[in-house]
Design a protein around this motif. Structure first.
Motif, mmCIF file in Angstrom:
data_model
loop_
_atom_site.group_PDB
_atom_site.id
_atom_site.type_symbol
_atom_site.label_atom_id
_atom_site.label_comp_id
_atom_site.label_asym_id
_atom_site.label_seq_id
_atom_site.Cartn_x
_atom_site.Cartn_y
_atom_site.Cartn_z
ATOM 1 N N ARG A 310 0.828 -1.206 0.000
ATOM 2 C CA ARG A 310 0.000 0.000 0.000
ATOM 3 C C ARG A 310 0.865 1.260 0.000
ATOM 4 O O ARG A 310 0.554 2.240 -0.687
ATOM 5 N N TYR A 311 1.959 1.236 0.765
ATOM 6 C CA TYR A 311 2.798 2.425 0.885
ATOM 7 C C TYR A 311 4.084 2.337 0.068
ATOM 8 O O TYR A 311 4.956 3.184 0.195
ATOM 9 N N ARG A 312 4.164 1.276 -0.760
ATOM 10 C CA ARG A 312 5.282 1.115 -1.695
ATOM 11 C C ARG A 312 6.632 1.264 -0.995
ATOM 12 O O ARG A 312 7.516 2.006 -1.421
ATOM 13 N N THR A 313 6.759 0.556 0.099
ATOM 14 C CA THR A 313 8.013 0.598 0.843
ATOM 15 C C THR A 313 9.048 -0.312 0.188
ATOM 16 O O THR A 313 8.714 -1.193 -0.609
ATOM 17 N N ARG A 314 10.314 -0.090 0.530
ATOM 18 C CA ARG A 314 11.368 -1.028 0.136
ATOM 19 C C ARG A 314 11.380 -2.123 1.200
ATOM 20 O O ARG A 314 11.982 -1.955 2.274
ATOM 21 N N HIS A 315 10.713 -3.218 0.911
ATOM 22 C CA HIS A 315 10.399 -4.211 1.934
ATOM 23 C C HIS A 315 11.317 -5.423 1.837
ATOM 24 O O HIS A 315 11.530 -5.978 0.751
ATOM 25 N N SER A 316 11.845 -5.837 2.987
ATOM 26 C CA SER A 316 12.700 -7.018 3.065
ATOM 27 C C SER A 316 12.067 -8.024 4.011
ATOM 28 O O SER A 316 11.576 -7.656 5.087
ATOM 29 N N VAL A 317 12.094 -9.284 3.638
ATOM 30 C CA VAL A 317 11.508 -10.354 4.449
ATOM 31 C C VAL A 317 12.489 -11.512 4.537
ATOM 32 O O VAL A 317 13.132 -11.870 3.543
ATOM 33 N N GLU A 318 12.624 -12.070 5.715
ATOM 34 C CA GLU A 318 13.370 -13.317 5.880
ATOM 35 C C GLU A 318 12.542 -14.270 6.721
ATOM 36 O O GLU A 318 11.787 -13.842 7.609
ATOM 37 N N THR A 319 12.667 -15.554 6.428
ATOM 38 C CA THR A 319 11.891 -16.571 7.138
ATOM 39 C C THR A 319 12.702 -17.176 8.271
ATOM 40 O O THR A 319 13.859 -17.571 8.078
ATOM 41 N N VAL A 320 12.094 -17.206 9.450
ATOM 42 C CA VAL A 320 12.704 -17.861 10.597
ATOM 43 C C VAL A 320 12.317 -19.332 10.560
ATOM 44 O O VAL A 320 11.132 -19.673 10.482
ATOM 45 N N GLN A 321 13.323 -20.188 10.575
ATOM 46 C CA GLN A 321 13.059 -21.619 10.519
ATOM 47 C C GLN A 321 12.391 -22.086 11.806
ATOM 48 O O GLN A 321 12.584 -21.505 12.881
ATOM 49 N N SER A 322 11.619 -23.131 11.704
ATOM 50 C CA SER A 322 10.885 -23.626 12.881
ATOM 51 C C SER A 322 11.801 -24.238 13.926
ATOM 52 O O SER A 322 11.378 -24.496 15.047
#
Length: 639
Positions: A310-322
């Protein structure tokens, strides 16, 4: 953001060992990797590790006034420093830097101990005034920044941003405080002003400590407290408009930076609101980062992505393993004291991710306490209505008996788990809230402790922490009362501690606009019906943000920032739990009942009970003993 440390001779002008001070300062390298400086003079040594954020060119510390008679080391940010500079200049002060640090020394010269009342921000600092032979320490109002200190037997005062800097001195006794251990096993952290070591203390939030050389050691004094007057006459529309203005101001102040800046974005209301306001104040896309979880029961990444889109951010995502449990020993070394909030693991990871892209990150921490967002608040208010219907003299025997007879049904749907509710109804309001906040309840702690440890406690219970704060709350409103307690306990001891250590481990500065003290003061004047209404938590914040955030972001069940402890202890951590809790420093301390611990492990492994929280609490205590106390010290603790 920085790390501060030092030594002050309260009795005279004995020389400070430069090598010792250097060792203390180096122990906090992670808090400030950009620079490290010392200042020594007879009877005083100050150390500073710098993470350069504002006035990178000339903001080095320790920093002095014009004639060098006042010197300060400072951790944090004074957000209103640009407004204070011209005021101080009119009083005759000459500035040689553009830093907020220099404001502190000149404010001290003009306003003495009252200088802290003029500061708006997060801060912990230590200041020496040679002309007055005065040493002064202060901590911000909401306890965002930490400050530890200890008076040694020889009259030397040690202080530091973290306990590890004082431990590096070598003179701090490591005798464990049984009362602190009780607080840890009840709350998951050691509450202010206590620390896990008898000789050391935390300076409480909104407190100062003033010492004059040669005089008797001073006491910590409060300079601020939140007052829940709840007396504002305001409409919903007016409240929304004023909140929008105050959020903009608070966030705008926290966007001042000479280094890359961004925000955490969890997908919850608080962080989403911060990002939405930041986007409106920024000419560039906001840098945001999120942690995703493999387990969908804990994963909010989709909601965070919706706000980012919605706000067109520079978005970074990383997955935390279980199975991201390799951080246990790392966390124990970071926190220096036993600390049992398992969300420290994803918090560590999101700070690690953020530091790849920014040096400063804004967060939504504090929103639950200030806006009334915790689910437990609604449950407490429901219980309060029931408590009001019957006097304590009737409730205590009636519901106390039901609580004893009703089985503990961890496996059952929440509506059928009546034991906790019955136990709460048999108590006073404050006792009930302590009961609901306890990681390990009174009866379970009693079974867990050995007779030796109970004797060392001398009848002390961690519920006294809540009782002492409640006595100062000066409100009879049931929601305001527990908000006040949380602001002085859980917010400081758990949330702020978690974020400070996790962020500084990666040399990341985190700023909390929802903990701005002027915003907190204003919210405390609003009636509780603007915080929880019709079963809806954070009513005002959600109403104010409706034009800016999707409906399903704000009006969805709260998920939290959790990890799958129960599965870990029945799977990959099974043998580690057995080894740590049944054979090691925890078992050797003599403070715990081996039979109770073994029963908990066996019941959890076969699925009869969910003991994941107490087992994690025990496991992190064991990690503390192994990593911070060192070999043999667990045994001496019981002596």
């Amino acid at each position: 953001m920085c790390g501060i440390t030092g030594i002050f001779d309260t009795r005279g002008r004995r020389d400070i060992d430069r090598a010792v001070l250097q060792r203390m300062n180096d122990s906090q390298l992670h808090r400030g990797p950009d620079e490290g400086r010392l200042h020594l003079e007879p009877g005083l040594g100050l150390g500073h590790r710098r993470l350069a954020i504002i006035d990178i060119a000339t903001g080095q510390q320790p920093l002095f006034n014009e004639d060098g008679s006042v010197v300060v080391v400072f951790n944090g940010e004074i957000y209103n420093y640009q407004q204070l500079i011209p005021e101080l200049q009119k009083l005759g002060h000459v500035f040689h830097t553009r830093s907020d640090t220099e404001v502190i020394v000149h404010a001290w010269e003009s306003w003495d101990v009252n200088c802290v009342k003029r500061f708006r921000g997060m801060f912990a600092f230590a200041l020496w005034d040679r002309n007055q032979q005065t040493f002064f320490m202060a901590r911000d109002r909401l306890g965002v920044k930490p400050l530890y200190y200890a008076l040694l037997d020889d009259g030397m005062l040690l202080f530091g941003s973290e306990l590890k800097s004082m431990l590096a001195h070598g003179g701090l006794r490591r005798d464990l405080d049984p009362l602190a251990v009780e607080e840890y096993f009840a709350l998951g952290y050691v509450a202010e002003p206590r620390t896990i070591f008898k000789q050391a203390k935390k300076l409480p939030p909104a407190h100062t400590l003033l010492l004059r050389r040669g005089e008797r050691t001073g006491e910590a004094r409060a300079y601020w407290d939140v007052c829940f007057s709840l007396n504002a006459k305001i409409s919903d529309t007016q409240a929304c408009e004023q909140l929008a203005e105050k959020l903009q101001e608070s966030i705008r102040l926290r966007m001042i930076s000479e280094v890359p800046l961004g925000a955490f974005l969890s997908g919850g209301v608080d962080s989403s609101a911060v990002v939405a306001v930041m986007a409106g104040l920024s000419n560039e896309p906001v840098n945001t980062c999120s942690i995703a979880f493999e387990d969908p029961a804990f994963n909010e990444a989709g909601f965070a992505q919706a706000v980012a889109d919605r706000y067109r951010t520079r978005h970074s995502v990383e997955t935390v393993q279980s199975d991201d449990f390799d951080l246990i020993d790392t966390l124990a070394r970071l926190y220096d004291e036993p600390y049992a909030d398992s969300s420290a693991i994803p918090t560590y990871r999101v700070c690690q991710l953020a530091r790849k892209h920014v040096t400063v990150a804004l967060s939504g921490d504090g929103g639950d306490e200030t806006f009334g967002g915790y689910r437990r608040y609604k449950l407490h208010l429901m219980e309060e209505r029931m408590r009001a219907a019957l006097p304590l003299g009737l409730r205590r025997p009636l519901f106390g008996t039901l609580g004893q007879l009703y089985p503990k049904a961890d496996w059952a749907p929440r509506v059928l788990r009546g034991k906790t509710t019955f136990e709460a109804l048999a108590r006073t309001s404050v006792q009930a809230y302590f009961h609901s906040m306890s990681l390990i309840r009174d009866a379970d702690r009693s079974r867990l402790y050995s007779s030796t440890f109970k004797s060392a406690l001398g009848g002390y219970s961690a519920r006294e922490v809540f009782s002492q704060h409640a006595a100062r709350a000066d409100t009879e409103d049931p929601l305001a009362l527990i908000q006040y307690i949380d602001m002085h306990t859980y917010l400081v001891g758990d949330i702020n501690t978690k974020v400070d250590r996790a962020s500084m481990a990666h040399s990341l500065e985190v700023r909390e606009p929802l903990m701005d003290h002027e915003l907190v003061e204003w919210l405390a004047t609003l009636p509780s019906s603007l915080k929880i209404r019709g079963g809806e938590s954070k009513f005002l914040l959600k109403k104010a943000m409706e034009p800016h955030l999707p409906h399903d972001i704000m009006y969805r069940p709260k998920m939290g920032f959790a990890v799958p402890l129960a599965n870990w202890f029945r799977g990959p951590l099974r043998e580690r739990v057995r080894g740590a809790l049944l054979d090691g420093p925890l078992a050797d301390s003599g403070w715990f009942d081996h039979t109770t611990i073994r029963q908990m492990i066996e019941q959890h492994e076969r699925g009869a009970r969910d003991h994941s929280t107490p087992l994690w609490t025990l496991l992190m205590y064991d990690a503390f003993l192994r990593n911070t106390c060192g070999a043999g010290l667990a045994q001496t603790a019981a002596a």
